[in-house]
Design a protein around this motif. Structure first.
Motif, PDB file in Angstrom:
ATOM      1  N   MET A   1       0.848  -1.189   0.000  1.00 37.55           N
ATOM      2  CA  MET A   1       0.000   0.000   0.000  1.00 37.55           C
ATOM      3  C   MET A   1       0.881   1.234   0.000  1.00 37.55           C
ATOM      4  O   MET A   1       1.759   1.364   0.835  1.00 37.55           O
ATOM      5  N   PRO A   2       0.613   2.134  -0.912  1.00 33.78           N
ATOM      6  CA  PRO A   2       1.384   3.374  -0.898  1.00 33.78           C
ATOM      7  C   PRO A   2       0.964   4.253   0.277  1.00 33.78           C
ATOM      8  O   PRO A   2      -0.203   4.305   0.646  1.00 33.78           O
ATOM      9  N   ARG A   3       1.935   4.888   0.860  1.00 35.39           N
ATOM     10  CA  ARG A   3       1.651   5.886   1.878  1.00 35.39           C
ATOM     11  C   ARG A   3       1.088   7.096   1.145  1.00 35.39           C
ATOM     12  O   ARG A   3       1.578   7.447   0.064  1.00 35.39           O
ATOM     13  N   PRO A   4       0.082   7.755   1.695  1.00 35.11           N
ATOM     14  CA  PRO A   4      -0.434   8.944   1.003  1.00 35.11           C
ATOM     15  C   PRO A   4       0.684   9.960   0.769  1.00 35.11           C
ATOM     16  O   PRO A   4       1.567  10.134   1.611  1.00 35.11           O
ATOM     17  N   LEU A   5       0.625  10.607  -0.369  1.00 33.32           N
ATOM     18  CA  LEU A   5       1.611  11.629  -0.688  1.00 33.32           C
ATOM     19  C   LEU A   5       1.420  12.839   0.217  1.00 33.32           C
ATOM     20  O   LEU A   5       0.287  13.196   0.558  1.00 33.32           O
ATOM     21  N   GLY A   6       2.526  13.472   0.578  1.00 31.00           N
ATOM     22  CA  GLY A   6       2.461  14.728   1.306  1.00 31.00           C
ATOM     23  C   GLY A   6       1.963  15.835   0.387  1.00 31.00           C
ATOM     24  O   GLY A   6       1.871  15.663  -0.833  1.00 31.00           O
ATOM     25  N   GLU A   7       1.675  16.988   0.963  1.00 36.13           N
ATOM     26  CA  GLU A   7       1.094  18.095   0.196  1.00 36.13           C
ATOM     27  C   GLU A   7       1.988  18.527  -0.962  1.00 36.13           C
ATOM     28  O   GLU A   7       1.523  18.679  -2.094  1.00 36.13           O
ATOM     29  N   LEU A   8       3.278  18.690  -0.735  1.00 29.58           N
ATOM     30  CA  LEU A   8       4.176  19.112  -1.802  1.00 29.58           C
ATOM     31  C   LEU A   8       4.444  17.967  -2.785  1.00 29.58           C
ATOM     32  O   LEU A   8       4.505  18.186  -3.997  1.00 29.58           O
ATOM     33  N   GLU A   9       4.556  16.746  -2.283  1.00 33.26           N
ATOM     34  CA  GLU A   9       4.704  15.594  -3.174  1.00 33.26           C
ATOM     35  C   GLU A   9       3.502  15.495  -4.108  1.00 33.26           C
ATOM     36  O   GLU A   9       3.656  15.251  -5.312  1.00 33.26           O
ATOM     37  N   ASP A  10       2.308  15.701  -3.565  1.00 31.96           N
ATOM     38  CA  ASP A  10       1.102  15.643  -4.377  1.00 31.96           C
ATOM     39  C   ASP A  10       1.092  16.751  -5.425  1.00 31.96           C
ATOM     40  O   ASP A  10       0.713  16.518  -6.581  1.00 31.96           O
ATOM     41  N   ALA A  11       1.523  17.953  -5.049  1.00 30.74           N
ATOM     42  CA  ALA A  11       1.570  19.062  -6.008  1.00 30.74           C
ATOM     43  C   ALA A  11       2.520  18.742  -7.160  1.00 30.74           C
ATOM     44  O   ALA A  11       2.221  19.018  -8.328  1.00 30.74           O
ATOM     45  N   VAL A  12       3.656  18.134  -6.837  1.00 28.91           N
ATOM     46  CA  VAL A  12       4.622  17.753  -7.882  1.00 28.91           C
ATOM     47  C   VAL A  12       4.048  16.633  -8.740  1.00 28.91           C
ATOM     48  O   VAL A  12       4.057  16.706  -9.981  1.00 28.91           O
ATOM     49  N   MET A  13       3.533  15.580  -8.097  1.00 32.27           N
ATOM     50  CA  MET A  13       3.005  14.445  -8.857  1.00 32.27           C
ATOM     51  C   MET A  13       1.808  14.846  -9.708  1.00 32.27           C
ATOM     52  O   MET A  13       1.629  14.323 -10.811  1.00 32.27           O
ATOM     53  N   THR A  14       1.004  15.785  -9.230  1.00 31.63           N
ATOM     54  CA  THR A  14      -0.129  16.254 -10.025  1.00 31.63           C
ATOM     55  C   THR A  14       0.354  16.777 -11.369  1.00 31.63           C
ATOM     56  O   THR A  14      -0.220  16.474 -12.421  1.00 31.63           O
ATOM     57  N   ARG A  15       1.422  17.525 -11.365  1.00 34.00           N
ATOM     58  CA  ARG A  15       1.981  18.046 -12.617  1.00 34.00           C
ATOM     59  C   ARG A  15       2.550  16.927 -13.483  1.00 34.00           C
ATOM     60  O   ARG A  15       2.313  16.886 -14.690  1.00 34.00           O
ATOM     61  N   VAL A  16       3.262  16.013 -12.881  1.00 37.53           N
ATOM     62  CA  VAL A  16       3.833  14.897 -13.646  1.00 37.53           C
ATOM     63  C   VAL A  16       2.713  14.081 -14.285  1.00 37.53           C
ATOM     64  O   VAL A  16       2.792  13.719 -15.463  1.00 37.53           O
ATOM     65  N   TRP A  17       1.648  13.801 -13.515  1.00 32.92           N
ATOM     66  CA  TRP A  17       0.525  13.042 -14.055  1.00 32.92           C
ATOM     67  C   TRP A  17      -0.219  13.831 -15.127  1.00 32.92           C
ATOM     68  O   TRP A  17      -0.560  13.279 -16.180  1.00 32.92           O
ATOM     69  N   GLN A  18      -0.470  15.101 -14.900  1.00 31.86           N
ATOM     70  CA  GLN A  18      -1.229  15.908 -15.867  1.00 31.86           C
ATOM     71  C   GLN A  18      -0.470  16.079 -17.173  1.00 31.86           C
ATOM     72  O   GLN A  18      -1.053  16.007 -18.251  1.00 31.86           O
ATOM     73  N   TRP A  19       0.817  16.355 -17.082  1.00 31.70           N
ATOM     74  CA  TRP A  19       1.595  16.604 -18.286  1.00 31.70           C
ATOM     75  C   TRP A  19       1.852  15.310 -19.047  1.00 31.70           C
ATOM     76  O   TRP A  19       2.064  15.345 -20.262  1.00 31.70           O
ATOM     77  N   ASN A  20       1.895  14.184 -18.360  1.00 32.58           N
ATOM     78  CA  ASN A  20       2.015  12.867 -18.990  1.00 32.58           C
ATOM     79  C   ASN A  20       3.166  12.788 -19.992  1.00 32.58           C
ATOM     80  O   ASN A  20       3.010  12.316 -21.117  1.00 32.58           O
ATOM     81  N   ARG A  21       4.307  13.325 -19.567  1.00 33.56           N
ATOM     82  CA  ARG A  21       5.520  13.291 -20.383  1.00 33.56           C
ATOM     83  C   ARG A  21       6.707  13.465 -19.444  1.00 33.56           C
ATOM     84  O   ARG A  21       6.531  13.875 -18.289  1.00 33.56           O
ATOM     85  N   PRO A  22       7.895  13.169 -19.889  1.00 35.24           N
ATOM     86  CA  PRO A  22       9.061  13.412 -19.029  1.00 35.24           C
ATOM     87  C   PRO A  22       9.200  14.899 -18.715  1.00 35.24           C
ATOM     88  O   PRO A  22       9.064  15.745 -19.602  1.00 35.24           O
ATOM     89  N   VAL A  23       9.428  15.215 -17.429  1.00 33.99           N
ATOM     90  CA  VAL A  23       9.520  16.604 -16.992  1.00 33.99           C
ATOM     91  C   VAL A  23      10.823  16.840 -16.243  1.00 33.99           C
ATOM     92  O   VAL A  23      11.410  15.920 -15.686  1.00 33.99           O
ATOM     93  N   THR A  24      11.248  18.094 -16.234  1.00 35.59           N
ATOM     94  CA  THR A  24      12.444  18.470 -15.492  1.00 35.59           C
ATOM     95  C   THR A  24      12.052  19.174 -14.196  1.00 35.59           C
ATOM     96  O   THR A  24      10.919  19.662 -14.061  1.00 35.59           O
ATOM     97  N   VAL A  25      13.001  19.239 -13.278  1.00 35.64           N
ATOM     98  CA  VAL A  25      12.789  19.987 -12.044  1.00 35.64           C
ATOM     99  C   VAL A  25      12.435  21.430 -12.377  1.00 35.64           C
ATOM    100  O   VAL A  25      11.519  22.014 -11.790  1.00 35.64           O
TER     101      VAL A  25
END
Length: 150
Positions: A1-25
């Protein structure tokens, strides 16, 4: 089971998931800075942590990395729901309570998802029957979500 993402982790992952492509920092940083003041090193640390936890994979590109999600937002959400449901001492009551919290649109989406699952498993069950299985999001695989890093 994944541990729920923290607030900043979720903000970052939201972008990675939405953009659906390799992203840079840098790309994530610039987008996050539209909402908050945040340092490059903070975003870099969060993305490195997400990599260490198995949420993203990365490939070197020059002196930087490009990050890609390992699984989808839907798979993450499904794993969280499954974990919450499986910890209940009365799973049926937990489902009834959960369904009671849903909007009419969410219940309709659930009915649609159950029809997809019933069709895929060949059960031939009545498509109008009440939900009895976990939904699969539209466009998602019906495979069980895997915990990142496994």
């Amino acid at each position: 089971m994944p541990r729920p993402l923290g607030e900043l982790e979720d903000a970052v992952m939201t972008r990675v998931w939405q953009w659906n492509r390799p992203v840079t920092v840098r790309e994530v940083l610039e987008d996050l800075q539209q909402e908050r003041s945040i340092a490059y090193t903070t975003v870099m640390t969060v993305m490195d942590n997400l990599h260490q936890k198995g949420w993203v994979r990365r490939e070197a590109e020059g002196r930087a990395y490009r990050y890609t999600a390992v699984s989808t937002r839907a798979a993450y959400s499904a794993a969280l729901m499954n974990e919450a449901w499986s910890t209940s001492d009365n799973p049926a009551a937990a489902l009834v309570a959960f369904f009671g919290m849903m909007s009419a649109e969410q219940r309709e989406a659930l009915r649609d998802a159950v029809r997809v699952v019933q069709y895929d498993d060949g059960s031939g069950a009545d498509a109008a029957a009440e939900p009895t299985a976990a939904p699969v999001a539209e466009g998602e695989s019906d495979e069980r979500p895997q915990e990142p890093g496994r």
